[in-house]
Design an enzyme around this catalytic site. Structure first.
Site, PDB file in Angstrom:
ATOM      1  N   TYR A 162      -0.235 -19.368 -13.653  1.00 22.22           N
ATOM      2  CA  TYR A 162       0.547 -19.453 -12.404  1.00 22.22           C
ATOM      3  C   TYR A 162       2.008 -19.111 -12.684  1.00 22.22           C
ATOM      4  O   TYR A 162       2.611 -18.325 -11.952  1.00 22.22           O
ATOM      5  CB  TYR A 162       0.414 -20.866 -11.815  1.00 22.22           C
ATOM      6  N   SER A 183       8.668 -19.854  -6.736  1.00 26.25           N
ATOM      7  CA  SER A 183       8.410 -21.264  -7.081  1.00 26.25           C
ATOM      8  C   SER A 183       9.353 -21.682  -8.192  1.00 26.25           C
ATOM      9  O   SER A 183       9.895 -20.819  -8.915  1.00 26.25           O
ATOM     10  CB  SER A 183       6.964 -21.417  -7.579  1.00 26.25           C
TER      11      SER A 183
HETATM   12  P1  NAP Z   1      -1.386 -22.671   1.381  1.00 25.10           P
HETATM   13  O1  NAP Z   1      -1.090 -23.762   2.335  1.00 25.10           O
HETATM   14  O2  NAP Z   1      -2.611 -22.753   0.539  1.00 25.10           O
HETATM   15  O3  NAP Z   1      -1.362 -21.277   2.162  1.00 25.10           O
HETATM   16  C1  NAP Z   1      -1.594 -20.080   1.467  1.00 25.10           C
HETATM   17  C2  NAP Z   1      -1.543 -18.944   2.453  1.00 25.10           C
HETATM   18  O4  NAP Z   1      -1.793 -17.726   1.735  1.00 25.10           O
HETATM   19  C3  NAP Z   1      -2.590 -19.058   3.542  1.00 25.10           C
HETATM   20  O5  NAP Z   1      -2.040 -18.626   4.755  1.00 25.10           O
HETATM   21  C4  NAP Z   1      -3.687 -18.096   3.075  1.00 25.10           C
HETATM   22  O6  NAP Z   1      -4.330 -17.575   4.222  1.00 25.10           O
HETATM   23  C5  NAP Z   1      -2.856 -17.028   2.364  1.00 25.10           C
HETATM   24  N1  NAP Z   1      -3.590 -16.262   1.361  1.00 25.10           N
HETATM   25  C6  NAP Z   1      -4.223 -16.717   0.243  1.00 25.10           C
HETATM   26  N2  NAP Z   1      -4.790 -15.693  -0.406  1.00 25.10           N
HETATM   27  C7  NAP Z   1      -4.524 -14.573   0.314  1.00 25.10           C
HETATM   28  C8  NAP Z   1      -4.848 -13.205   0.152  1.00 25.10           C
HETATM   29  N3  NAP Z   1      -5.584 -12.767  -0.879  1.00 25.10           N
HETATM   30  N4  NAP Z   1      -4.391 -12.330   1.082  1.00 25.10           N
HETATM   31  C9  NAP Z   1      -3.672 -12.755   2.127  1.00 25.10           C
HETATM   32  N5  NAP Z   1      -3.330 -14.024   2.340  1.00 25.10           N
HETATM   33  C10 NAP Z   1      -3.759 -14.934   1.429  1.00 25.10           C
HETATM   34  O7  NAP Z   1      -0.169 -22.491   0.330  1.00 25.10           O
HETATM   35  P2  NAP Z   1       1.407 -22.761   0.466  1.00 25.10           P
HETATM   36  O8  NAP Z   1       1.723 -24.028  -0.217  1.00 25.10           O
HETATM   37  O9  NAP Z   1       1.852 -22.548   1.870  1.00 25.10           O
HETATM   38  O10 NAP Z   1       1.929 -21.589  -0.496  1.00 25.10           O
HETATM   39  C11 NAP Z   1       2.581 -20.440  -0.009  1.00 25.10           C
HETATM   40  C12 NAP Z   1       3.389 -19.842  -1.143  1.00 25.10           C
HETATM   41  O11 NAP Z   1       4.343 -20.802  -1.597  1.00 25.10           O
HETATM   42  C13 NAP Z   1       2.558 -19.440  -2.369  1.00 25.10           C
HETATM   43  O12 NAP Z   1       3.025 -18.209  -2.879  1.00 25.10           O
HETATM   44  C14 NAP Z   1       2.848 -20.562  -3.365  1.00 25.10           C
HETATM   45  O13 NAP Z   1       2.748 -20.097  -4.691  1.00 25.10           O
HETATM   46  C15 NAP Z   1       4.283 -20.907  -2.998  1.00 25.10           C
HETATM   47  N6  NAP Z   1       4.703 -22.248  -3.396  1.00 25.10           N
HETATM   48  C16 NAP Z   1       3.987 -23.338  -2.998  1.00 25.10           C
HETATM   49  C17 NAP Z   1       4.411 -24.608  -3.403  1.00 25.10           C
HETATM   50  C18 NAP Z   1       3.660 -25.861  -3.039  1.00 25.10           C
HETATM   51  O14 NAP Z   1       3.830 -26.899  -3.713  1.00 25.10           O
HETATM   52  N7  NAP Z   1       2.846 -25.852  -1.971  1.00 25.10           N
HETATM   53  C19 NAP Z   1       5.575 -24.756  -4.188  1.00 25.10           C
HETATM   54  C20 NAP Z   1       6.280 -23.609  -4.563  1.00 25.10           C
HETATM   55  C21 NAP Z   1       5.839 -22.366  -4.153  1.00 25.10           C
HETATM   56  P3  NAP Z   1      -5.879 -17.151   4.287  1.00 25.10           P
HETATM   57  O15 NAP Z   1      -6.655 -18.211   3.570  1.00 25.10           O
HETATM   58  O16 NAP Z   1      -6.146 -17.067   5.763  1.00 25.10           O
HETATM   59  O17 NAP Z   1      -5.912 -15.828   3.622  1.00 25.10           O
END
Ligand code: NAP
Length: 233
Positions: free
Chosen positions: A144, A131
């Site tokens: 975070y 991130s």
């Molecule tokens: P999201 O839509 O909330 O999806 C999160 C994913 O992680 C889901 O598939 C969830 O699946 C899985 N997950 C959560 N806890 C888990 C665990 N304990 N074990 C295995 N799987 C788990 O989030 P996203 O925005 O796609 O984020 C993905 C990554 O991108 C994260 O690392 C986040 O920090 C990073 N990121 C996000 C943003 C943003 O603004 N969205 C920006 C920069 C970086 P289940 O619930 O089925 O387990």
């Protein structure tokens, strides 16, 4: 360049960025292992099973299932992540532990489970979806940021160790992406903010770019933000 013949494991594959990356890799010919707590297979011809990245044995199990099904492992996308924000002392201990355990320890565990197969591949990639919060301190995101700086530092250091074994290590560092995550606890965003953010597909395109570079070089880090977000100055 195609990903035909490559086998990839994506953590956090059931939704958001992980699901978009999985679909993009599938569309470019890669075979997939999909890890998430729900175990969603996204309707793809993939090895998928419930896997909590806080549990090393569950990661070892999905790695084994992927290798058993497709014969090898060449790509690890470390994506599973959670976030909660606010003044540091207002953050519950449960959220503090979850961010460190999922985002940071889950990254170390995923690499630990997958690395023997990646080294065996000899033409492998580890891509960490970190991130901008892994590059800069952000207000009310101290825990975070700690988890994301940890991911970035781990992946950067691994590059030294793994380059000579044919494993490239990349940090992908997006700003705001319109997923469930962006509207999670304490983020202070409303659904109206979503159209100004990047899409999960935007991130998947960057991951594809990283993975399809010729093997004579590697991308160490990518950083990109929506135009609605300010510059760092
Ligand atoms: P999201 O839509 O909330 O999806 C999160 C994913 O992680 C889901 O598939 C969830 O699946 C899985 N997950 C959560 N806890 C888990 C665990 N304990 N074990 C295995 N799987 C788990 O989030 P996203 O925005 O796609 O984020 C993905 C990554 O991108 C994260 O690392 C986040 O920090 C990073 N990121 C996000 C943003 C943003 O603004 N969205 C920006 C920069 C970086 P289940 O619930 O089925 O387990």
């Amino acid at each position: 360049m195609t990903l035909e013949g490559k086998v990839a494991l994506v953590t956090g594959a059931s939704r958001g960025i992980g699901a978009a990356v999985a679909r993009a890799l599938d569309g470019h010919g890669a075979k997939l292992g999909l890890a998430s707590r729900s175990g969603d297979d996204l309707g793809l011809d993939a090895a998928a099973q419930p896997c909590d990245v806080r549990e090393l044995d569950q990661l070892e199990s999905i790695v084994a299932a992927t290798v058993e099904r497709f014969g090898r492992l060449d790509i690890l996308i470390v994506n599973a992540g959670v976030g909660a924000y606010g003044p540091f002392l207002d953050l519950s201990l449960e959220h503090l532990d979850e961010m460190i355990d999922v985002n940071l320890k889950g990254t170390l565990y995923a690499v630990r489970a997958a690395l023997p197969h990646l080294v065996e591949s000899g033409r492998a990639d580890i891509v960490t979806i970190a991130s901008e919060a892994g590059r800069r301190g952000l207000p009310y995101e101290a825990t975070y940021c700690a988890s994301k700086f940890g991911q970035v530092g781990f992946t950067r250091a691994l590059d030294h160790e793994l380059r000579e074994h044919g494993v490239r290590c990349t940090n992908v560092c997006p700003g705001g992406v319109a997923t469930d995550f962006a509207l999670d606890q304490g983020r202070g965003r409303t659904p109206e903010a979503l159209p100004g953010m990047m899409t999960a597909d935007d991130v998947a395109e960057v991951v594809l770019f990283v993975l399809t570079r010729p093997r004579n070089h590697r991308i160490l880090e990518t950083a990109f933000r929506p135009v609605t977000e300010p510059s760092w100055g």
